[in-house]
Design a protein around this motif. Structure first.
Motif, PDB file in Angstrom:
ATOM      1  N   ALA A 221      23.024  20.873  24.676  1.00 56.55           N
ATOM      2  CA  ALA A 221      24.434  20.464  24.665  1.00 56.55           C
ATOM      3  C   ALA A 221      24.792  19.813  23.338  1.00 56.55           C
ATOM      4  O   ALA A 221      25.878  20.072  22.772  1.00 56.55           O
ATOM      5  CB  ALA A 221      24.703  19.507  25.826  1.00 56.55           C
ATOM      6  N   GLY A 222      23.895  18.968  22.811  1.00 56.77           N
ATOM      7  CA  GLY A 222      24.158  18.327  21.534  1.00 56.77           C
ATOM      8  C   GLY A 222      24.239  19.319  20.390  1.00 56.77           C
ATOM      9  O   GLY A 222      25.087  19.184  19.497  1.00 56.77           O
ATOM     10  N   LEU A 223      23.362  20.323  20.390  1.00 58.10           N
ATOM     11  CA  LEU A 223      23.403  21.343  19.339  1.00 58.10           C
ATOM     12  C   LEU A 223      24.731  22.094  19.354  1.00 58.10           C
ATOM     13  O   LEU A 223      25.323  22.351  18.300  1.00 58.10           O
ATOM     14  CB  LEU A 223      22.253  22.329  19.530  1.00 58.10           C
ATOM     15  N   ALA A 224      25.200  22.456  20.541  1.00 55.24           N
ATOM     16  CA  ALA A 224      26.471  23.182  20.630  1.00 55.24           C
ATOM     17  C   ALA A 224      27.631  22.315  20.142  1.00 55.24           C
ATOM     18  O   ALA A 224      28.511  22.791  19.414  1.00 55.24           O
ATOM     19  CB  ALA A 224      26.705  23.633  22.066  1.00 55.24           C
ATOM     20  N   GLY A 225      27.628  21.031  20.528  1.00 59.13           N
ATOM     21  CA  GLY A 225      28.689  20.144  20.067  1.00 59.13           C
ATOM     22  C   GLY A 225      28.654  19.938  18.564  1.00 59.13           C
ATOM     23  O   GLY A 225      29.697  19.912  17.901  1.00 59.13           O
TER      24      GLY A 225
ATOM     25  N   CYS B 140      15.832  26.053  28.827  1.00 58.50           N
ATOM     26  CA  CYS B 140      16.438  24.725  28.932  1.00 58.50           C
ATOM     27  C   CYS B 140      17.541  24.547  27.886  1.00 58.50           C
ATOM     28  O   CYS B 140      18.608  23.978  28.185  1.00 58.50           O
ATOM     29  CB  CYS B 140      15.366  23.646  28.763  1.00 58.50           C
ATOM     30  N   LEU B 141      17.291  25.013  26.669  1.00 59.86           N
ATOM     31  CA  LEU B 141      18.341  24.935  25.646  1.00 59.86           C
ATOM     32  C   LEU B 141      19.584  25.703  26.086  1.00 59.86           C
ATOM     33  O   LEU B 141      20.721  25.237  25.896  1.00 59.86           O
ATOM     34  CB  LEU B 141      17.826  25.496  24.320  1.00 59.86           C
ATOM     35  N   SER B 142      19.375  26.864  26.685  1.00 59.44           N
ATOM     36  CA  SER B 142      20.506  27.679  27.127  1.00 59.44           C
ATOM     37  C   SER B 142      21.310  26.981  28.220  1.00 59.44           C
ATOM     38  O   SER B 142      22.542  27.049  28.231  1.00 59.44           O
ATOM     39  CB  SER B 142      20.013  29.035  27.634  1.00 59.44           C
ATOM     40  N   VAL B 143      20.616  26.303  29.133  1.00 55.12           N
ATOM     41  CA  VAL B 143      21.329  25.560  30.192  1.00 55.12           C
ATOM     42  C   VAL B 143      22.208  24.479  29.568  1.00 55.12           C
ATOM     43  O   VAL B 143      23.372  24.291  29.959  1.00 55.12           O
ATOM     44  CB  VAL B 143      20.327  24.963  31.190  1.00 55.12           C
ATOM     45  N   GLY B 144      21.672  23.760  28.586  1.00 55.97           N
ATOM     46  CA  GLY B 144      22.460  22.722  27.929  1.00 55.97           C
ATOM     47  C   GLY B 144      23.631  23.287  27.155  1.00 55.97           C
ATOM     48  O   GLY B 144      24.748  22.749  27.212  1.00 55.97           O
ATOM     49  N   ILE B 145      23.417  24.374  26.425  1.00 55.16           N
ATOM     50  CA  ILE B 145      24.505  24.988  25.660  1.00 55.16           C
ATOM     51  C   ILE B 145      25.589  25.507  26.594  1.00 55.16           C
ATOM     52  O   ILE B 145      26.788  25.283  26.377  1.00 55.16           O
ATOM     53  CB  ILE B 145      23.944  26.121  24.780  1.00 55.16           C
TER      54      ILE B 145
ATOM     55  N   GLY C  96       5.924  14.702  32.812  1.00 57.45           N
ATOM     56  CA  GLY C  96       6.174  14.971  31.401  1.00 57.45           C
ATOM     57  C   GLY C  96       6.967  16.229  31.145  1.00 57.45           C
ATOM     58  O   GLY C  96       7.994  16.195  30.453  1.00 57.45           O
ATOM     59  N   PRO C  97       6.565  17.400  31.659  1.00 54.36           N
ATOM     60  CA  PRO C  97       7.340  18.616  31.427  1.00 54.36           C
ATOM     61  C   PRO C  97       8.761  18.551  31.974  1.00 54.36           C
ATOM     62  O   PRO C  97       9.692  19.080  31.364  1.00 54.36           O
ATOM     63  CB  PRO C  97       6.515  19.688  32.151  1.00 54.36           C
ATOM     64  N   LEU C  98       8.921  17.894  33.132  1.00 53.19           N
ATOM     65  CA  LEU C  98      10.273  17.763  33.679  1.00 53.19           C
ATOM     66  C   LEU C  98      11.147  16.912  32.768  1.00 53.19           C
ATOM     67  O   LEU C  98      12.309  17.251  32.509  1.00 53.19           O
ATOM     68  CB  LEU C  98      10.222  17.158  35.078  1.00 53.19           C
ATOM     69  N   ALA C  99      10.584  15.804  32.256  1.00 55.46           N
ATOM     70  CA  ALA C  99      11.343  14.958  31.336  1.00 55.46           C
ATOM     71  C   ALA C  99      11.672  15.712  30.058  1.00 55.46           C
ATOM     72  O   ALA C  99      12.787  15.623  29.527  1.00 55.46           O
ATOM     73  CB  ALA C  99      10.537  13.693  31.022  1.00 55.46           C
ATOM     74  N   LEU C 100      10.702  16.481  29.544  1.00 52.95           N
ATOM     75  CA  LEU C 100      10.949  17.249  28.333  1.00 52.95           C
ATOM     76  C   LEU C 100      11.984  18.339  28.574  1.00 52.95           C
ATOM     77  O   LEU C 100      12.830  18.613  27.708  1.00 52.95           O
ATOM     78  CB  LEU C 100       9.639  17.873  27.840  1.00 52.95           C
ATOM     79  N   GLY C 101      11.952  18.955  29.743  1.00 50.38           N
ATOM     80  CA  GLY C 101      12.954  19.966  30.061  1.00 50.38           C
ATOM     81  C   GLY C 101      14.350  19.382  30.098  1.00 50.38           C
ATOM     82  O   GLY C 101      15.305  19.977  29.569  1.00 50.38           O
ATOM     83  N   LEU C 102      14.490  18.182  30.709  1.00 49.40           N
ATOM     84  CA  LEU C 102      15.797  17.526  30.725  1.00 49.40           C
ATOM     85  C   LEU C 102      16.240  17.152  29.318  1.00 49.40           C
ATOM     86  O   LEU C 102      17.430  17.255  28.976  1.00 49.40           O
ATOM     87  CB  LEU C 102      15.732  16.280  31.614  1.00 49.40           C
ATOM     88  N   ALA C 103      15.285  16.729  28.489  1.00 50.96           N
ATOM     89  CA  ALA C 103      15.616  16.418  27.101  1.00 50.96           C
ATOM     90  C   ALA C 103      16.094  17.665  26.365  1.00 50.96           C
ATOM     91  O   ALA C 103      17.038  17.602  25.557  1.00 50.96           O
ATOM     92  CB  ALA C 103      14.398  15.812  26.392  1.00 50.96           C
ATOM     93  N   MET C 104      15.466  18.804  26.623  1.00 42.38           N
ATOM     94  CA  MET C 104      15.888  20.048  25.994  1.00 42.38           C
ATOM     95  C   MET C 104      17.290  20.452  26.444  1.00 42.38           C
ATOM     96  O   MET C 104      18.097  20.957  25.655  1.00 42.38           O
ATOM     97  CB  MET C 104      14.890  21.161  26.331  1.00 42.38           C
ATOM     98  N   ILE C 105      17.585  20.221  27.721  1.00 48.70           N
ATOM     99  CA  ILE C 105      18.933  20.544  28.205  1.00 48.70           C
ATOM    100  C   ILE C 105      19.967  19.681  27.485  1.00 48.70           C
ATOM    101  O   ILE C 105      21.001  20.176  27.007  1.00 48.70           O
ATOM    102  CB  ILE C 105      19.005  20.336  29.725  1.00 48.70           C
ATOM    103  N   GLY C 106      19.692  18.388  27.379  1.00 52.88           N
ATOM    104  CA  GLY C 106      20.595  17.518  26.640  1.00 52.88           C
ATOM    105  C   GLY C 106      20.674  17.899  25.174  1.00 52.88           C
ATOM    106  O   GLY C 106      21.754  17.859  24.557  1.00 52.88           O
ATOM    107  N   GLY C 107      19.527  18.277  24.589  1.00 51.61           N
ATOM    108  CA  GLY C 107      19.528  18.702  23.202  1.00 51.61           C
ATOM    109  C   GLY C 107      20.333  19.964  22.983  1.00 51.61           C
ATOM    110  O   GLY C 107      21.002  20.107  21.947  1.00 51.61           O
TER     111      GLY C 107
END
Length: 722
Positions: free
Chosen positions: A97-101, A40-45, A84-95
């Motif tokens: 993107a935020g980490l990369a920015g 999920c982090l990789s998708v966001g980044i 819950g896991p789906l919401a957390l996964g979406l949060a990780m994707i957003g996170g």
């Protein structure tokens, strides 16, 4: 109110229904959800780097609110496991993107935005070699003539050509002065191609260039802890190369310290063509072999001391010693991204030993990936990160499956086969896992890479790395000569195999550049295949097959224009033709590689006679002199989709414009044109700098244009500074 009261039960019912549907999706993942965190982090980044522009402050704030809200929803768990896991996964994707920015903001530093010629002063912090085999210096604490400190790049990289390096011996910490040509880091050589600007941005590199004048030493190397390890690294490298002269010594020095400055381009090309270049990169292989040898040696030493072995946790002491050895190796090698990633992966596994958990598991790999992505989100886009984790995940998954097979345990007389089979399986699995990634990034496949690795990699683990550890231990006693001799023999064997394999017919198979969707689709599908339980995992195999099919459908641009205006490439029936046999060599090389073409620039220039309309000459107006006509006759011309073009280089460009404009051509040039004839379309350095490299594809009888800046988006690294 009554309507509201009726709607609340309905909303609750919908929520329960959604949770039930979500539970059917996430239910099989119970106990394996953490493995999806780095995904999920990789998708966001990846999503951040694919954005067409840098988000504004309010957009970042809105993303932060959404991430916090999704995290709280997942933490509350009001509706059960499903949502819950789906919401957390979406949060990780957003996170992600935020980490990369955030990372792109934290590394912001001045970038030179024009061509500079003049005095350059700075302190040497790194010494390596350029693609042209020239010694290259990276300088920090830079001072440029007549430039304010606020606009001066933090670091610059200068290649030493001619006699530039004859007056000094480069040494980390040495303060030098030179007269150099500098410019901003180059952008993508074509739209969607390799973008050095992004890499330079995250490395803090604000300018690159060269010098042909002597480099002068201004001050002795500065004392202090900042460059102490770097000086130690170069001192060890120099000592190894003094004792082991030639290519074997340079190879051994690179393996020990990461210093590749002694390796010439011929040796490097042999290693690349034989798929052995990874032996030079201090990454997972080296770190794993080193820490594994230290762990085994310490555990054996403690086991031999029987009274001590019965009273102390030998396994944990050995893990601690191996972790310390890995940390020292990380510092000695310069702490580059690949080595940091390897150390994190090894450290996670050794820490698992210290807390009595399984050292090698997908959970350990996932933890290492999370740490790397949080610290350096930009690493996701690098070939090193992708190949390292692709190989590691594949190996852990395959050996995990084999561990449960009774036949794999090798009882009785077959026990001796297990190490041999392990080596073969390891080479095959790692090769298959990394081959697609390498082909996407480097546009070629080493046909005999598996053979070369099978006959050389065992020497890294059984001879070179152990000998390096022994040499390090015995050096204070002056007894390191036998260990260095063993390293030399291992290095000679590897280089001999590399030269032999590289010289075989068909050693390298060129591969055309893949469409942008191929690698992400392949990666997600491969992860799905490994991580998803049950029969649904085979959807990942279908995704990989689809990615390979899309790869074969990709079409290369019919026209490419360099961002400097110095080179033009046109696709013909014989392959891409380029407008010059020399000059802009790096651009020509990358274009031909992306075409899957093994021709040289000179060969590609000879194809120009096959370019449509290359010899076309129109009726010129009476006002054009015969001298201008004759001069313009040598200018490369071509026609595509009814549009006529000409490529002109050098200071005589403006003299050719009357003829070329009269022919109705678009003129491409590497000069800055002050005043073009009325109605004449001129793409000069100013226009191309604004757009970056350009490409055109054919759709019917029309040219469809793309620019590098449109593909890369408006990010900090594409806009020339913070």
């Amino acid at each position: 109110m009554r309507g509201l009261a009726l709607s609340l039960p309905a909303l609750a019912g919908l929520a329960r229904l959604a949770d039930g549907l979500a539970d059917r999706v996430t239910g099989p993942l119970r106990g394996r959800l953490f493995l999806w965190v780095p995904v999920c982090l990789s998708v966001g980044i990846g999503g951040y780097f694919a954005l067409p522009r840098e988000p504004a402050g309010l957009e970042w704030a809105a993303l932060a609110v959404v991430v916090v809200a999704l995290s709280l929803w997942a933490r509350g768990g009001r509706y059960g496991l499903g949502v819950g896991p789906l919401a957390l996964g979406l949060a990780m994707i957003g996170g992600g993107a935020g980490l990369a920015g955030l990372r792109s903001h934290l590394v912001a530093a001045p970038v030179l935005d024009w061509r500079y010629y003049g005095a350059v002063e700075g302190r040497i912090v790194e010494i390596d070699r350029s693609v042209s085999d020239a010694v290259r210096l990276t300088l920090d604490d830079v001072v440029l003539e007549r430039m304010a400190p606020a606009r001066t790049p933090t670091q610059v990289r200068v290649s030493l050509h001619g006699m530039a390096g004859d007056f000094i011996t480069p040494e980390p910490g040495l303060r030098v002065m030179l007269t150099g040509h500098l410019g901003p880091p180059g952008g993508a050589v074509e739209p969607g191609g390799f973008d050095f600007r992004r890499i330079a941005w995250f490395e803090g590199l604000g300018a690159v260039g060269y010098t042909r004048s002597p480099v002068l030493a201004l001050a002795a190397p500065e004392p202090g802890p900042g460059l102490m390890v770097t000086r130690l690294r170069m001192r060890i490298s120099g000592a190894v190369q003094d004792r082991l002269p030639g290519a074997p010594g340079a190879f051994a020095a690179a393996v020990l310290t990461g210093d590749r400055s002694g390796i010439d381009q011929t040796t490097m090309e042999d290693l690349r063509r034989s798929n052995l270049a990874h032996l030079l990169a201090i990454s997972g292989l080296h770190m794993g072999l080193l820490t594994g040898f230290v762990f085994a040696a310490l555990r054996l030493a403690l086991a031999l001391a029987m009274p001590l072995a019965l009273r102390v946790p030998a396994r944990k002491i050995a893990a601690s010693g191996a972790l310390a050895a890995g940390a020292f190796y990380l510092a000695l090698s310069g702490g580059n991204v690949a080595t940091e990633r390897a150390f994190i992966m090894v450290a996670v596994m050794l820490l698992a030993v210290l807390v009595d958990r399984r050292a090698i598991s997908l959970r350990s790999v996932a933890m290492a990936a999370v740490i790397v992505l949080v610290l350096r989100p930009e690493a996701l886009l690098g070939a090193g990160f992708q190949m390292s984790f692709a190989a590691t995940i594949a190996l852990v998954a395959v050996f995990g499956a084999l561990r449960d097979q009774p036949g794999w345990r090798g009882y009785g007389r077959r026990r001796w086969l297990r190490p041999v089979l392990s080596l073969v399986v390891c080479s095959v699995v790692a090769g298959l896992a990394t081959a697609p990634v390498a082909a996407v990034h480097f546009n070629r496949v080493a046909e005999y890479g598996l053979l070369a690795n099978v006959v050389t990699v065992p020497l890294m683990g059984s001879v070179i790395i152990p000998a390096a550890v022994v040499a390090a231990v015995l050096t204070p006693l002056g007894l390191q000569a036998p260990a260095l001799w063993a390293m030399e023999q291992g290095a000679r064997w590897i280089l001999t195999v590399a030269a032999w394999v590289a010289g075989l017919d068909g050693a390298v198979f060129p591969v055309a550049q893949a469409p942008p969707v191929v690698l992400p689709l392949m990666a997600i599908s491969a992860v799905w295949l490994v991580l998803w339980p049950g029969r649904m995992r085979w959807a990942g195999a279908a995704g990989i097959a689809l990615a390979l099919a899309l790869w074969g459908q990709g079409a290369r641009p019919v026209l490419l224009i360099a961002d400097t205006g110095g080179l033009v490439g046109v696709m013909t029936s014989a392959g891409r033709a380029v407008s010059k046999p020399r000059g802009s060599g790096f651009v020509a090389e990358k274009w031909l590689e992306a075409d899957g073409d093994s021709a040289t620039q000179a060969d590609a220039a000879a194809r120009w006679r096959d370019v449509p309309g290359a010899l076309w000459a129109g009726v010129l107006p009476a006002g054009v002199s015969q001298e201008a006509r004759d001069a313009a006759a040598e200018v490369p011309r071509f026609s595509l989709a009814g549009q006529r073009f000409a490529h002109v280089t050098g200071r005589a460009t403006e003299g050719h414009l009357p003829v070329l404009c009269a022919e109705g051509r678009i003129v491409i040039t590497d000069q800055r044109i002050r005043a073009a004839p009325a109605g004449c379309a001129v793409w000069d350095t100013r226009a191309l700098a604004a757009s970056g490299a350009r490409s055109a594809g054919l759709r019917g009888d029309r040219l469809i244009w793309r620019s590098a800046h449109d593909v890369s988006g408006l990010h900090r690294w594409t806009q020339g500074g913070p």
